[in-house]
Structures are given as C-alpha cells and as structure tokens.
Design an enzyme around this catalytic site. Structure first.
Site, short mmCIF file in Angstrom:
data_model
loop_
_atom_site.label_atom_id
_atom_site.label_comp_id
_atom_site.label_asym_id
_atom_site.label_seq_id
_atom_site.Cartn_x
_atom_site.Cartn_y
_atom_site.Cartn_z
N PHE A 109 5.31 0.86 -7.89
CA PHE A 109 4.35 0.60 -6.81
C PHE A 109 3.72 -0.78 -6.91
CE2 PHE A 109 1.24 1.78 -9.99
CZ PHE A 109 0.02 1.26 -9.59
N LYS A 110 3.74 -1.37 -8.10
CA LYS A 110 3.16 -2.70 -8.28
C LYS A 110 3.87 -3.75 -7.41
CE LYS A 110 0.88 -0.70 -11.61
NZ LYS A 110 0.76 -1.07 -13.01
N ASP A 111 5.12 -3.47 -7.03
CA ASP A 111 5.88 -4.41 -6.19
C ASP A 111 5.18 -4.68 -4.86
OD1 ASP A 111 8.08 -4.81 -7.92
OD2 ASP A 111 9.05 -2.99 -7.21
N LEU A 114 2.69 -7.27 -5.73
CA LEU A 114 3.16 -8.43 -6.48
C LEU A 114 4.30 -9.19 -5.81
CD1 LEU A 114 2.67 -6.98 -10.03
CD2 LEU A 114 1.58 -9.03 -9.10
N THR A 144 3.45 -3.28 -14.20
CA THR A 144 2.89 -4.53 -13.68
C THR A 144 3.65 -5.73 -14.22
OG1 THR A 144 0.66 -3.67 -13.33
CG2 THR A 144 0.85 -6.02 -13.65
#
Length: 492
Positions: A109-111, A114, A144
C-alpha cells in the site's frame, strides 16, 4: 494553507515547505491548520477515476501546487498500477469488502503515496527555492523501504538511504530492498527492531550538529516515512475512492455510513482515515487492528500508551512496532490542538515510555475508534478460514484486520465494512502457504510456486523476477552507527 507542528515550536507557511522539511524543527509532525470539508462535493467525485479523485483530495491541502499539474502527476503515478486502478474494492460477503492497496510496483500500500511523493517533494522544493541535494532518510518495517527506493531511484537532486531491522522483515521484503537498482540509493540493515531504526533516524532529523554537517556538504534532509505529510495525504484519497466505488456499485446510498478496518503499525494508514472523516466522509467506526504487539489496542481500551512491554517478531512484520509515530497527530487533535500538552506527552513517552489521556479524551477517542488484536495462531486461522470460506488469498496483515473486523461486526451494527489490504500475499508466501495448507517450505520462491498451484492466484512478476536479481546491499550496522552511515552516504 499553513501547517503547524504538533509540538508548537515550528510553522510551515504552506504544504510545500512541510513536505520538503518532512519533520518540524522541534521534532513534531506537521498538521494542516484546518481540515477542508468536501461533503457537498462528494457527489461530483462519483464520476471521477482514481487519479482525479486523488488530485481533488490532495489539492485541498496543496493549494500552492498547480492543480492541473498535480492531476497529471497523479495520472502518471497511478498508471504504474495493475490495470491502472490503484485501489480496487473487492466484495467478499454481503457487508464485507476488501480495499486492495497492493497492485503497485512493489506490491504494498505504500506505493500509493510513494509513487507520487517524488513529484510532491521535487515540486515543493522548487516552490520553496531549495537548491541543495535532498537526502531522504527512511526507517522501514518492511514495505516503506522498497516503495520509497523504487519511487526515488535515479531522481535528479535526490539521494535515499533506507534502514531496516536486519532480522525483522520477511525474506521477500528483504530481497526487494537488497536487490534495488539505482545510483542514488543505499540500503542498510540495523541490528535491532523497527523502533530502533525509527528512533535513530528521527534523532538525526532533530540533531543540530548532524544537520549542520550535512548542510556544509550542500545536503538537506527530508523523509519518506509517514511522518512526512506528503506521504500521508495521498492515503486520505483512497478512503474517498472506496466510498465512491461502493456508491457506484449500488452497495450503499450517498450519505450512508461505512466502517473501515485497518491493519496498523505506525498509525499513518488509519490516521488517513481519521483525516477523511474530519473532511466529511461518512465514516462510522475506524477499527484499529494490531498483531501481538498490541500496544495500540491497549491504548484505545485503557487510555494509556505504554511501550514498556515485550516486543514480538511476527509474521506481519510491518506491524511489529511499539512506538507509533503518527499517533502524535491524533493526540494533538484530541487535546484540542494543544501543542504544549502534546509535547509533554511525547517527552514522557521518550523518558518513561508511557503517557495517559484524560477521561474526556478517552471517551472522545472511543466514539471514533474500536481496537482489537490478533495473535499468531489466530492470524493463521484467519488466513485459512478466509481462503476456505471465500476463496480469497490474503497476507498476514490483512488477516489481522479481517479478524478485528469480525470481532467488531459481531457486536456492533450492520454498516458495510471495508478492510484495507496492505500487501500481496506473495510477499509472505511461506507464512500464507503454511496457514492454508499446513506445508512448511523454507524457500520463499518454492513456497510461492506451491501457493500459486493451490490458489490459482498468479505470482506477481515483481516476485518472480527477484529470484535472478543480484543482492547489492548486505551491510548490517549497530543502531549507534546510523548517523555515521548517513553522513558517509551523503558525501559519497
């Protein structure tokens, strides 16, 4: 819009400055001066695609950014996701849905934040007139790090250094980071846990001596962790998008209340939901799901945040956190934006490892949040039961959330429940395979192939490619040497 520090000693005149700095000079986190209300505009979001929805929500805070340019940046970022949909909603049962946030370049989900943050940061630096090399420091509990590395690799005027707990991430997560390409990247293992990495990195941000040394080399620091508002605000958008998707699918009517369950470690993902609620999204309850490191569950139940406890390494490593940095932003809101009291509590946390809410604050938090946790055996059972009952393959973090969602729904109401799924099950192939089949396989790639055969869910290309990639980063250091490593990389 101005941004305030949760500790009161710093102000950013706009979002560009808050994003470029990452962390306030006083060690606090930047928060918006106010929350824009979009209740009346929610209907207009129904016809938008994901990039349009994201640009619309993010633009409410980033007023000094060119809004058309922001939309094109979102469109470019989210074109990197599978089928161009960054956050699809999957129906599991009549009142249960999964918001899949793992279809990006690194399967986490950090994509979502980011892939966009490099634009937000570079544009922010330009708006602020910053000309120095920006050194991004990242402490990661697993996901992350890779997402930030992929987002910032080979970007002009930027370097990125990632620190991870050397024995505290999954085999696939470690491989993703240690095989990273790019001339401006550095990946370093730390002997310790995520809290050790995070504390060491935050100490560098607030050290006058370290910042002056770097400035003499024409280098300034920024962060890609969710302490940076530029990481947090893109996450607010997917709560709105999920709600719009439910309306468009005929599952709810516009204005109906929806609950969300979030697997929670550093508290950024669920805080984004809280911000969405503050902006007028009809969210009922935010269910905070923890693993065996259930410091947050006990906080919501008792009103006392106490990190003086045993630390557990679990199969959901991105949640193996005792010091949840973004909780500070929630504390700031609970106190009526009292920066003095917030700073005192953060000082108590640093000195004695705990602080307590007032009775009225604890009552207020209970109206918005519900909390539950899931131990290792329960996590395995949930992965197996979800696969057996629904044919749905989930990773350990999502399993923790599904268990907490079930507990909440068994007692409270009949709202539609959306569970946030934060990572591909193939990033944890050994654990998922063991849970659903009882088979124990040491090689993560063999486990992935077996899992594909059992589930008929294809192995993502990002995983299969890892097998042939060279490990470029193998260094492991003591937490006391993090600052030295940062300086050496900065002047390299």
């Amino acid at each position: 819009m101005r941004f305030l520090s949760t500790r009161g000693g710093s102000v950013a005149k706009n979002a560009a400055m808050a994003i470029t700095k990452g962390l306030a000079d006083d060690g606090g986190l930047f928060v918006p001066e106010s929350f824009p209300c979009v209740t009346e505009e929610l209907k207009s979001m129904l016809k938008m695609d994901y990039a349009e929805r994201a640009a619309f929500i993010i633009g409410k805070y980033l007023e000094e950014y060119d809004q058309k340019e922001l939309y094109f940046a979102c469109k470019k970022a989210y074109s990197e996701f599978e089928e161009g949909d960054a956050a699809p909603v999957v129906k599991i049962d009549d009142n249960l849905f999964v918001l899949e946030l793992f279809h990006g370049p690194t399967l986490a989900f950090k994509d979502i934040a980011l892939t966009l943050l490099p634009y937000l940061l570079r544009k922010g630096a330009s708006i602020c007139g910053a000309k120095e090399t920006i050194l991004i420091l990242v402490a990661t509990s697993g996901d992350t790090g890779k997402a930030a590395l992929e987002g910032f690799k080979d970007k002009e005027g930027v370097k990125i250094c990632v620190f991870y707990p050397s024995e505290g991430v999954s085999d696939m997560q470690k491989l993703q980071m240690c095989t990273q390409s790019g001339d401006n990247v550095n990946v370093v293992g730390v002997s310790g846990n995520f809290d050790d990495c995070q504390t060491a990195v935050k100490k560098i941000f607030t050290s006058v001596e370290e910042n002056e040394k770097l400035k003499a080399e024409n280098v300034v620091l920024s962060s890609a962790n969710s302490i940076n508002f530029g990481r947090l605000v893109p996450q607010v958008a997917y709560y709105f998008s999920a709600y719009c998707d439910l309306v468009n699918a005929g599952e709810i009517l516009l204005g109906d209340t929806v609950d969300f369950t979030v697997p929670t470690g550093n508290f950024g993902n669920i805080l984004a939901g809280y911000y969405a609620k503050k902006m007028g999204l009809p969210i009922g309850k935010l269910v905070c799901a923890s693993n065996s490191n259930n410091v947050l569950t006990e906080f919501f139940l008792s009103g006392t945040y106490d990190v003086n406890r045993e630390f557990f390494k679990t199969m959901s490593p991105s949640m193996d956190i005792l010091i949840s940095s973004n909780l500070e932003r929630l504390i700031f809101e609970l106190t009526g934006r009292n920066s003095v009291l917030t700073a005192e509590r953060m000082s108590d946390l640093r000195k004695i490892g705990k602080y307590s809410l007032s009775r009225s604050e604890h009552d207020a938090i209970g109206k918005v949040f519900f909390a539950d946790y899931c131990d290792e055996e329960e996590c395995k059972e949930q992965m197996r039961d979800t696969f057996d009952e629904y044919g749905y393959l989930c990773d350990p973090h999502t399993a923790v959330a599904l268990k907490a969602a079930g507990v909440y729904k068994s007692v409270h109401g009949n709202n539609k429940m959306v569970v946030l799924s934060t990572a591909s099950p193939y990033k944890f192939s050994q654990n998922v395979l063991s849970a659903i089949s009882g088979k124990s396989v040491k090689d993560p790639f063999v486990a992935a192939e077996t899992l594909e055969t059992l589930s008929a869910v294809p192995i993502p290309e990002q995983i299969s490619q890892l097998k042939s990639k060279e490990k470029k980063f193998t260094k492991v250091i003591d937490k006391a040497d993090v600052a030295k490593e940062v300086y050496a990389f900065a002047v390299k």
